[in-house]
Write an enzyme that holds these catalytic residues in place. Structure first.
Site, PDB file in Angstrom:
ATOM      1  N   ASN A 109     -16.976  -0.193 -20.489  1.00  0.00           N
ATOM      2  CA  ASN A 109     -15.778  -1.016 -20.211  1.00  0.00           C
ATOM      3  C   ASN A 109     -15.159  -1.101 -21.711  1.00  0.00           C
ATOM      4  OD1 ASN A 109     -14.304  -3.251 -19.529  1.00  0.00           O
ATOM      5  ND2 ASN A 109     -15.420  -3.718 -17.899  1.00  0.00           N
TER       6      ASN A 109
ATOM      7  N   ASN B 144     -12.607   1.985  -6.066  1.00  0.00           N
ATOM      8  CA  ASN B 144     -11.246   2.578  -6.029  1.00  0.00           C
ATOM      9  C   ASN B 144     -10.717   3.109  -4.830  1.00  0.00           C
ATOM     10  OD1 ASN B 144     -11.360   1.530  -8.942  1.00  0.00           O
ATOM     11  ND2 ASN B 144     -11.519   3.723  -9.408  1.00  0.00           N
TER      12      ASN B 144
ATOM     13  N   GLY C 263     -15.780   0.734 -15.938  1.00  0.00           N
ATOM     14  CA  GLY C 263     -14.254   0.192 -15.679  1.00  0.00           C
ATOM     15  C   GLY C 263     -14.215  -0.720 -14.619  1.00  0.00           C
TER      16      GLY C 263
ATOM     17  N   HIS D 214     -14.587   0.816  -0.645  1.00  0.00           N
ATOM     18  CA  HIS D 214     -13.546  -0.333  -0.213  1.00  0.00           C
ATOM     19  C   HIS D 214     -12.373   0.493   0.335  1.00  0.00           C
ATOM     20  CE1 HIS D 214     -14.496  -3.185  -3.496  1.00  0.00           C
ATOM     21  NE2 HIS D 214     -15.433  -3.313  -2.695  1.00  0.00           N
TER      22      HIS D 214
ATOM     23  N   ARG E 280       1.637   2.064  -3.669  1.00  0.00           N
ATOM     24  CA  ARG E 280       0.530   2.673  -4.419  1.00  0.00           C
ATOM     25  C   ARG E 280       0.020   3.932  -3.877  1.00  0.00           C
ATOM     26  NH1 ARG E 280      -3.849  -2.077  -3.763  1.00  0.00           N
ATOM     27  NH2 ARG E 280      -5.223  -0.428  -4.899  1.00  0.00           N
TER      28      ARG E 280
ATOM     29  N   TYR F 241       0.776  -1.200  -0.113  1.00  0.00           N
ATOM     30  CA  TYR F 241       0.064   0.126   0.003  1.00  0.00           C
ATOM     31  C   TYR F 241       0.923   1.333  -0.025  1.00  0.00           C
ATOM     32  CZ  TYR F 241      -3.843  -2.945   0.238  1.00  0.00           C
ATOM     33  OH  TYR F 241      -4.927  -4.098  -0.037  1.00  0.00           O
TER      34      TYR F 241
ATOM     35  N   GLU G  20     -13.955  -4.070 -22.577  1.00  0.00           N
ATOM     36  CA  GLU G  20     -14.398  -5.295 -23.247  1.00  0.00           C
ATOM     37  C   GLU G  20     -15.528  -5.815 -22.239  1.00  0.00           C
ATOM     38  OE1 GLU G  20     -10.483  -7.237 -21.969  1.00  0.00           O
ATOM     39  OE2 GLU G  20     -11.450  -7.892 -20.284  1.00  0.00           O
TER      40      GLU G  20
HETATM   41  C1  BV8 Z   1     -17.374  -9.378   1.687  1.00  0.00           C
HETATM   42  C2  BV8 Z   1      -9.269  -3.298  -1.536  1.00  0.00           C
HETATM   43  C3  BV8 Z   1     -18.852 -10.048   3.170  1.00  0.00           C
HETATM   44  C4  BV8 Z   1      -7.690  -3.803  -1.826  1.00  0.00           C
HETATM   45  C5  BV8 Z   1     -10.797  -4.720  -2.666  1.00  0.00           C
HETATM   46  C6  BV8 Z   1     -14.544 -16.190   0.738  1.00  0.00           C
HETATM   47  C7  BV8 Z   1     -14.342 -15.484   1.744  1.00  0.00           C
HETATM   48  C8  BV8 Z   1     -14.716 -14.270   2.118  1.00  0.00           C
HETATM   49  C9  BV8 Z   1     -15.494 -13.405   1.157  1.00  0.00           C
HETATM   50  C10 BV8 Z   1     -15.473 -14.169  -0.035  1.00  0.00           C
HETATM   51  C11 BV8 Z   1     -15.403 -15.324  -0.266  1.00  0.00           C
HETATM   52  N1  BV8 Z   1     -15.583 -15.629  -1.675  1.00  0.00           N
HETATM   53  C12 BV8 Z   1     -16.092 -14.600  -2.262  1.00  0.00           C
HETATM   54  C13 BV8 Z   1     -16.010 -13.440  -1.242  1.00  0.00           C
HETATM   55  C14 BV8 Z   1     -16.562 -12.283  -1.410  1.00  0.00           C
HETATM   56  C15 BV8 Z   1     -15.429 -11.374  -1.803  1.00  0.00           C
HETATM   57  C16 BV8 Z   1     -15.272 -11.579  -3.253  1.00  0.00           C
HETATM   58  O1  BV8 Z   1     -15.993 -11.017  -3.986  1.00  0.00           O
HETATM   59  N2  BV8 Z   1     -14.267 -12.458  -3.617  1.00  0.00           N
HETATM   60  C17 BV8 Z   1     -14.186 -12.542  -5.171  1.00  0.00           C
HETATM   61  C18 BV8 Z   1     -12.623 -12.313  -5.729  1.00  0.00           C
HETATM   62  C19 BV8 Z   1     -14.883 -13.730  -5.802  1.00  0.00           C
HETATM   63  N3  BV8 Z   1     -15.592 -10.150  -1.488  1.00  0.00           N
HETATM   64  C20 BV8 Z   1     -15.266  -9.502  -0.339  1.00  0.00           C
HETATM   65  O2  BV8 Z   1     -14.667 -10.295   0.458  1.00  0.00           O
HETATM   66  C21 BV8 Z   1     -15.878  -8.196   0.145  1.00  0.00           C
HETATM   67  N4  BV8 Z   1     -16.347  -8.313   1.409  1.00  0.00           N
HETATM   68  O3  BV8 Z   1     -17.948 -10.227   0.897  1.00  0.00           O
HETATM   69  O4  BV8 Z   1     -17.808  -9.122   3.013  1.00  0.00           O
HETATM   70  C22 BV8 Z   1     -19.958  -9.224   3.549  1.00  0.00           C
HETATM   71  C23 BV8 Z   1     -20.397  -8.478   2.271  1.00  0.00           C
HETATM   72  C24 BV8 Z   1     -21.531  -7.616   2.298  1.00  0.00           C
HETATM   73  C25 BV8 Z   1     -22.452  -7.637   3.679  1.00  0.00           C
HETATM   74  C26 BV8 Z   1     -22.020  -8.311   4.876  1.00  0.00           C
HETATM   75  C27 BV8 Z   1     -21.035  -9.135   4.836  1.00  0.00           C
HETATM   76  C28 BV8 Z   1     -14.847  -7.300   0.033  1.00  0.00           C
HETATM   77  C29 BV8 Z   1     -14.293  -7.153  -1.184  1.00  0.00           C
HETATM   78  C30 BV8 Z   1     -13.189  -5.854  -1.004  1.00  0.00           C
HETATM   79  C31 BV8 Z   1     -11.864  -6.475  -1.385  1.00  0.00           C
HETATM   80  N5  BV8 Z   1     -10.898  -5.086  -1.736  1.00  0.00           N
HETATM   81  N6  BV8 Z   1     -10.134  -3.449  -2.761  1.00  0.00           N
HETATM   82  C32 BV8 Z   1      -7.097  -3.027  -2.816  1.00  0.00           C
HETATM   83  O5  BV8 Z   1      -7.433  -2.112  -3.338  1.00  0.00           O
HETATM   84  O6  BV8 Z   1      -5.884  -3.315  -2.641  1.00  0.00           O
HETATM   85  S1  BV8 Z   1     -11.330  -5.280  -4.160  1.00  0.00           S
HETATM   86  C33 BV8 Z   1     -10.429  -5.093  -5.602  1.00  0.00           C
HETATM   87  O7  BV8 Z   1     -11.129  -5.447  -6.712  1.00  0.00           O
HETATM   88  C34 BV8 Z   1     -10.374  -3.636  -5.904  1.00  0.00           C
HETATM   89  O8  BV8 Z   1     -10.614  -2.902  -4.939  1.00  0.00           O
HETATM   90  C35 BV8 Z   1     -11.449  -3.424  -6.860  1.00  0.00           C
HETATM   91  O9  BV8 Z   1     -12.281  -2.284  -6.548  1.00  0.00           O
HETATM   92  C36 BV8 Z   1     -12.121  -4.692  -7.044  1.00  0.00           C
HETATM   93  C37 BV8 Z   1     -12.899  -4.888  -8.217  1.00  0.00           C
HETATM   94  O10 BV8 Z   1     -11.841  -4.782  -9.284  1.00  0.00           O
HETATM   95  P1  BV8 Z   1     -12.203  -3.874 -10.292  1.00  0.00           P
HETATM   96  O11 BV8 Z   1     -12.416  -2.319  -9.861  1.00  0.00           O
HETATM   97  O12 BV8 Z   1     -13.302  -4.272 -11.463  1.00  0.00           O
HETATM   98  O13 BV8 Z   1     -10.670  -3.998 -11.092  1.00  0.00           O
HETATM   99  P2  BV8 Z   1     -10.495  -5.047 -12.295  1.00  0.00           P
HETATM  100  O14 BV8 Z   1      -8.981  -5.183 -12.440  1.00  0.00           O
HETATM  101  O15 BV8 Z   1     -10.858  -6.306 -11.768  1.00  0.00           O
HETATM  102  O16 BV8 Z   1     -11.333  -4.597 -13.720  1.00  0.00           O
HETATM  103  C38 BV8 Z   1     -10.928  -3.387 -14.087  1.00  0.00           C
HETATM  104  C39 BV8 Z   1     -12.085  -3.326 -15.375  1.00  0.00           C
HETATM  105  O17 BV8 Z   1     -11.613  -2.144 -16.315  1.00  0.00           O
HETATM  106  C40 BV8 Z   1     -11.715  -4.565 -16.554  1.00  0.00           C
HETATM  107  O18 BV8 Z   1     -13.226  -4.855 -16.760  1.00  0.00           O
HETATM  108  C41 BV8 Z   1     -11.374  -3.676 -17.582  1.00  0.00           C
HETATM  109  O19 BV8 Z   1     -11.720  -4.493 -18.801  1.00  0.00           O
HETATM  110  C42 BV8 Z   1     -11.686  -2.397 -17.373  1.00  0.00           C
HETATM  111  N7  BV8 Z   1     -10.999  -1.377 -17.967  1.00  0.00           N
HETATM  112  C43 BV8 Z   1      -9.522  -1.488 -18.243  1.00  0.00           C
HETATM  113  N8  BV8 Z   1      -9.009  -0.044 -18.846  1.00  0.00           N
HETATM  114  C44 BV8 Z   1     -10.037   0.522 -18.950  1.00  0.00           C
HETATM  115  C45 BV8 Z   1     -11.413  -0.133 -18.472  1.00  0.00           C
HETATM  116  N9  BV8 Z   1     -12.638   0.276 -18.801  1.00  0.00           N
HETATM  117  C46 BV8 Z   1     -12.767   1.500 -19.096  1.00  0.00           C
HETATM  118  N10 BV8 Z   1     -11.664   2.285 -19.799  1.00  0.00           N
HETATM  119  C47 BV8 Z   1     -10.359   1.768 -19.700  1.00  0.00           C
HETATM  120  N11 BV8 Z   1      -9.333   2.554 -20.146  1.00  0.00           N
END
Ligand code: BV8
Length: 232
Positions: free
Chosen positions: A200, A90, A173, A107, A57, A54, A202
């Protein structure tokens, strides 16, 4: 009748400012294991490494600037007649630096730190180490004010209240792979009467829930979206 708009942004909106996304190639998750740097267990096990992840970043924010997409959203907020809500996944400060006023950082934020004992937060711009003392408690230290996997995102009650009253939902995004953010579009989809637009470069995991998919870069499509929205 003024319409209520809810906008969700992800790492893709900051990509053209030079910040890595998570899941594109050369994204963060190519370089780091999520479990090691973005979970409470990872922090417990190796706080030094997580602080480093962090710190890098946070420091990088001083060398990047908001792009046309961030500025377009700030302009939209200024002129929108109805209720305007900007939710971001973000942790960068580019929306604020572009002039957005009320950003919901579900987040967390790189430029805040949190006391491990009291949970109180403060603005933070330097590096953090496991030895950085908390100003809120004599024996406590600080952690990044970031929501890790397995932790509950911030302001969900407010977010779902806004989604329940949304006439327009725009996702910009995000790959739609992280919950609960990825479920916001299905929430408004099930509610009905909400126009859903995705921008997006894609197809994402959630594209099929949108009325309109605008494929292209945020810096091109978000300004175009402004033109469309001002006609609604
Ligand atoms: C929760 C901070 C319960 C960190 C982040 C097992 C155990 C525990 C939880 C889980 C589990 N299995 C699943 C879960 C849920 C889990 C989850 O979803 N896991 C996934 C991986 C399956 N979620 C959690 O744990 C969340 N908490 O569930 O708590 C709860 C919930 C509700 C109520 C009660 C209890 C917590 C999730 C938060 C984690 N922290 N970030 C850090 O930043 O270092 S998440 C991390 O991914 C980022 O913060 C980001 O925000 C997030 C999503 O990523 P994106 O922003 O979408 O980025 P990505 O690279 O994926 O995609 C970029 C996109 O942009 C692409 O589509 C690309 O095509 C596009 N793009 C690129 N360039 C451009 C563009 N678009 C337009 N223009 C461009 N130029």
């Amino acid at each position: 009748m003024h319409k209520n708009i809810v906008i969700l942004t992800g790492a893709g909106i900051s990509a053209e400012s030079g910040l890595s996304t998570f899941r594109d190639n050369q994204g963060f998750w190519d370089e780091y294991a999520i479990e090691e740097v973005a979970t409470p267990e990872g922090f417990q096990k190796n706080p030094e490494m997580v602080h480093q992840f962090y710190n890098q970043r946070r420091a990088q924010l001083d060398s990047v600037t908001p792009n046309k997409a961030h500025h377009a959203l700030a302009k939209l907020e200024k002129h929108w007649q109805g209720d305007f809500t900007l939710i971001t996944q973000n942790v960068d400060d580019l929306h604020e630096r572009a002039g957005s006023q009320n950003v919901i950082h579900m987040h967390g934020e790189l430029k805040k730190a949190r006391c491990l004992k009291t949970g109180k937060t403060l603005s933070w711009h330097e590096d953090l180490t496991p030895q950085t003392k908390s100003p809120f408690h004599p024996e406590a230290h600080l952690r990044p004010h970031i929501v890790w996997f397995g932790e509950v995102p911030f302001q969900l009650d407010l977010i779902f209240h806004k989604l329940d009253h949304a006439d327009i939902f725009v996702s910009i995004g995000t790959s739609g792979q992280v919950h609960p953010a990825a479920g916001f579009v299905t929430h408004v989809y099930q509610k009905g009467q909400c126009q859903r637009i995705e921008i997006n470069t894609e197809e994402s995991e959630i594209s099929h829930f949108f009325d309109q998919q605008w494929t292209g870069k945020a810096t091109e499509k978000v300004p175009e979206l402004l033109n469309l929205l001002h006609k609604i």
